[in-house]
Design a protein around this motif. Sequence first.
Motif, PDB file in Angstrom:
ATOM      1  N   TRP A  94     -29.524  -2.328  -0.158  1.00  0.00           N
ATOM      2  CA  TRP A  94     -28.192  -1.524  -0.309  1.00  0.00           C
ATOM      3  C   TRP A  94     -28.398   0.031  -0.374  1.00  0.00           C
ATOM      4  CZ3 TRP A  94     -26.705   1.033  -4.586  1.00  0.00           C
ATOM      5  CH2 TRP A  94     -27.228   0.783  -5.830  1.00  0.00           C
ATOM      6  N   ALA A  95     -27.728   1.040   0.175  1.00  0.00           N
ATOM      7  CA  ALA A  95     -27.899   2.337  -0.297  1.00  0.00           C
ATOM      8  C   ALA A  95     -26.383   2.927  -0.324  1.00  0.00           C
ATOM      9  CB  ALA A  95     -28.694   2.944   0.901  1.00  0.00           C
ATOM     10  N   LEU A  96     -26.083   4.215  -0.992  1.00  0.00           N
ATOM     11  CA  LEU A  96     -25.044   5.084  -0.626  1.00  0.00           C
ATOM     12  C   LEU A  96     -25.155   6.265  -0.030  1.00  0.00           C
ATOM     13  CD1 LEU A  96     -23.671   4.125  -4.355  1.00  0.00           C
ATOM     14  CD2 LEU A  96     -22.585   3.497  -2.309  1.00  0.00           C
ATOM     15  N   ILE A  97     -24.558   6.691   0.771  1.00  0.00           N
ATOM     16  CA  ILE A  97     -24.696   8.079   1.429  1.00  0.00           C
ATOM     17  C   ILE A  97     -23.433   8.715   0.978  1.00  0.00           C
ATOM     18  CG2 ILE A  97     -24.794   9.424   3.644  1.00  0.00           C
ATOM     19  CD1 ILE A  97     -25.895   6.863   4.954  1.00  0.00           C
ATOM     20  N   ARG A  98     -23.830  10.018   0.369  1.00  0.00           N
ATOM     21  CA  ARG A  98     -22.648  10.776  -0.092  1.00  0.00           C
ATOM     22  C   ARG A  98     -22.192  11.957   0.852  1.00  0.00           C
ATOM     23  NH1 ARG A  98     -23.594  14.034  -5.589  1.00  0.00           N
ATOM     24  NH2 ARG A  98     -25.008  15.277  -3.883  1.00  0.00           N
ATOM     25  N   LEU A  99     -20.967  11.786   1.235  1.00  0.00           N
ATOM     26  CA  LEU A  99     -20.633  13.066   2.168  1.00  0.00           C
ATOM     27  C   LEU A  99     -20.464  14.172   1.719  1.00  0.00           C
ATOM     28  CD1 LEU A  99     -17.897  10.513   4.034  1.00  0.00           C
ATOM     29  CD2 LEU A  99     -20.352  10.800   4.577  1.00  0.00           C
ATOM     30  N   SER A 100     -20.515  15.260   2.542  1.00  0.00           N
ATOM     31  CA  SER A 100     -20.423  16.658   2.272  1.00  0.00           C
ATOM     32  C   SER A 100     -19.146  17.001   1.858  1.00  0.00           C
ATOM     33  CB  SER A 100     -20.804  17.622   3.519  1.00  0.00           C
ATOM     34  OG  SER A 100     -20.001  17.265   4.581  1.00  0.00           O
ATOM     35  N   SER A 150     -15.665   5.038  -1.122  1.00  0.00           N
ATOM     36  CA  SER A 150     -14.793   5.859  -1.776  1.00  0.00           C
ATOM     37  C   SER A 150     -14.689   7.125  -0.627  1.00  0.00           C
ATOM     38  CB  SER A 150     -15.426   6.387  -2.984  1.00  0.00           C
ATOM     39  OG  SER A 150     -16.185   7.380  -2.868  1.00  0.00           O
ATOM     40  N   PRO A 151     -13.854   8.018  -1.007  1.00  0.00           N
ATOM     41  CA  PRO A 151     -13.622   9.014   0.136  1.00  0.00           C
ATOM     42  C   PRO A 151     -14.782   9.756   0.355  1.00  0.00           C
ATOM     43  CG  PRO A 151     -11.701   9.081  -1.332  1.00  0.00           C
ATOM     44  CD  PRO A 151     -12.849   7.940  -1.946  1.00  0.00           C
ATOM     45  N   THR A 152     -15.933   9.745  -0.816  1.00  0.00           N
ATOM     46  CA  THR A 152     -17.008  10.603  -0.436  1.00  0.00           C
ATOM     47  C   THR A 152     -18.287   9.661  -0.367  1.00  0.00           C
ATOM     48  OG1 THR A 152     -17.397  10.815  -3.060  1.00  0.00           O
ATOM     49  CG2 THR A 152     -16.128  12.518  -1.878  1.00  0.00           C
ATOM     50  N   LEU A 153     -18.030   8.491  -0.438  1.00  0.00           N
ATOM     51  CA  LEU A 153     -19.184   7.730  -0.405  1.00  0.00           C
ATOM     52  C   LEU A 153     -19.336   6.425   0.767  1.00  0.00           C
ATOM     53  CD1 LEU A 153     -19.951   7.083  -4.114  1.00  0.00           C
ATOM     54  CD2 LEU A 153     -21.310   8.605  -2.547  1.00  0.00           C
ATOM     55  N   VAL A 154     -20.272   6.355   1.368  1.00  0.00           N
ATOM     56  CA  VAL A 154     -20.597   5.313   2.306  1.00  0.00           C
ATOM     57  C   VAL A 154     -21.361   4.358   2.009  1.00  0.00           C
ATOM     58  CG1 VAL A 154     -21.406   4.435   4.747  1.00  0.00           C
ATOM     59  CG2 VAL A 154     -19.977   6.598   4.274  1.00  0.00           C
ATOM     60  N   LEU A 155     -21.352   3.108   1.714  1.00  0.00           N
ATOM     61  CA  LEU A 155     -21.984   1.779   1.261  1.00  0.00           C
ATOM     62  C   LEU A 155     -22.840   1.418   2.692  1.00  0.00           C
ATOM     63  CD1 LEU A 155     -23.108   0.097  -0.652  1.00  0.00           C
ATOM     64  CD2 LEU A 155     -21.127  -1.435  -0.317  1.00  0.00           C
ATOM     65  N   THR A 156     -23.968   1.528   2.555  1.00  0.00           N
ATOM     66  CA  THR A 156     -24.686   0.876   3.940  1.00  0.00           C
ATOM     67  C   THR A 156     -26.140   0.156   3.458  1.00  0.00           C
ATOM     68  OG1 THR A 156     -25.688   1.679   5.769  1.00  0.00           O
ATOM     69  CG2 THR A 156     -26.224   2.899   3.890  1.00  0.00           C
ATOM     70  N   ALA A 176     -24.347   3.801  -9.658  1.00  0.00           N
ATOM     71  CA  ALA A 176     -24.758   4.696  -8.666  1.00  0.00           C
ATOM     72  C   ALA A 176     -23.797   5.404  -8.092  1.00  0.00           C
ATOM     73  CB  ALA A 176     -25.702   3.836  -7.689  1.00  0.00           C
ATOM     74  N   ALA A 177     -22.444   4.867  -7.837  1.00  0.00           N
ATOM     75  CA  ALA A 177     -21.613   5.411  -7.227  1.00  0.00           C
ATOM     76  C   ALA A 177     -20.785   6.551  -8.349  1.00  0.00           C
ATOM     77  CB  ALA A 177     -20.465   4.820  -6.824  1.00  0.00           C
ATOM     78  N   ALA A 178     -20.844   6.284  -9.596  1.00  0.00           N
ATOM     79  CA  ALA A 178     -20.470   7.072 -10.536  1.00  0.00           C
ATOM     80  C   ALA A 178     -21.331   8.231 -10.796  1.00  0.00           C
ATOM     81  CB  ALA A 178     -20.402   6.276 -11.917  1.00  0.00           C
ATOM     82  N   SER A 179     -22.804   8.128 -10.884  1.00  0.00           N
ATOM     83  CA  SER A 179     -23.645   9.113 -10.662  1.00  0.00           C
ATOM     84  C   SER A 179     -23.583  10.123  -9.804  1.00  0.00           C
ATOM     85  CB  SER A 179     -25.154   8.412 -10.858  1.00  0.00           C
ATOM     86  OG  SER A 179     -25.375   7.958  -9.583  1.00  0.00           O
ATOM     87  N   LEU A 180     -22.783   9.532  -8.517  1.00  0.00           N
ATOM     88  CA  LEU A 180     -23.012  10.479  -7.437  1.00  0.00           C
ATOM     89  C   LEU A 180     -21.514  11.001  -7.144  1.00  0.00           C
ATOM     90  CD1 LEU A 180     -24.554   8.173  -4.810  1.00  0.00           C
ATOM     91  CD2 LEU A 180     -25.479  10.361  -5.822  1.00  0.00           C
ATOM     92  N   GLY A 181     -20.615  10.837  -8.467  1.00  0.00           N
ATOM     93  CA  GLY A 181     -19.356  11.614  -8.453  1.00  0.00           C
ATOM     94  C   GLY A 181     -18.322  10.824  -7.579  1.00  0.00           C
ATOM     95  N   GLY A 182     -18.900   9.433  -6.994  1.00  0.00           N
ATOM     96  CA  GLY A 182     -17.770   8.819  -6.221  1.00  0.00           C
ATOM     97  C   GLY A 182     -17.211   7.694  -6.891  1.00  0.00           C
TER      98      GLY A 182
END
Length: 265
Positions: free
Chosen positions: A121-127, A66-72, A259-265
């Motif tokens: 898998w992991a998600l990184i939220r961008l600033s 998403s515009p705020t999340l990176v899947l890695t 997880a993405a939803a919980s991070l606002g993404g």
Amino acid sequence: MVRWRRILGGLAAALTVASMGTLVSASPASAEPDGPQKVVGGTRATQGEFPFMVRLSMGCGGALYSPTLVLTAAHCVNRTGATTSITATIGVVDLNSTSKVTRRSNYVYRAPGYNGNGKDWALIRLSSPVTGFATLPIATTTAFDSGTFTIAGWGAATEGGGQQRYLLKATVPFVSDSTCNSSSMYNGQIVATDEICAGYTAGGVDTCQGDSGGPMFRRNASNAWIQVGIVSWGDGCARPNKPGVYTQVSYFSSAIASAAASLGG
């Protein structure tokens, strides 16, 4: 055996300094101290071809979920929690390009229960959000978990080599779980529910060190890109009878979406 396909944080920083003249550091909190995974046998991608590709400062790849999340990959990070130590580079094939877009991280979510055996898998939220770049939808069923896949990354072009300045791409064929788990390949090491294999029996084309966390993707029924895998591990790079092993995204799609939803993404 080289298991993971990420460049270690210190090595990644050193290679970045040596090859690009720009220091992008990764603190020990952002990446595990151990663990191995460029695209071997690839060709250079063109600017804008894969706008969802992300380069991460700890020596891994990723894709814009998403515009705020990176899947890695989970093995690219060391825990769930707040962190500002990761820099994401987006929007370029040339990491030296002055048009690159960068964002710092502010939070990491690592797959619950990850212990190095599946669940990678992991998600990184961008600033702050990035705009103007396509995101990469993930597969939610197994319908696309076969056929021919595209892989891309800035990792090593040869086993043991350094990260690349330019994004490389290649295609690899699906390898069934039974074949990948056979005695001639990984002899039962593949977690069939969690992982998907892709590569050539003869070797020669593969992801490698520095590609960890990047996407494996293909066209869906509408001819749009869809992510089916996350670069996870392999025995060396592009060796005969040692295909790349990828997190099977479809199996985790609900957990990733939650997880993405919980991070606002």
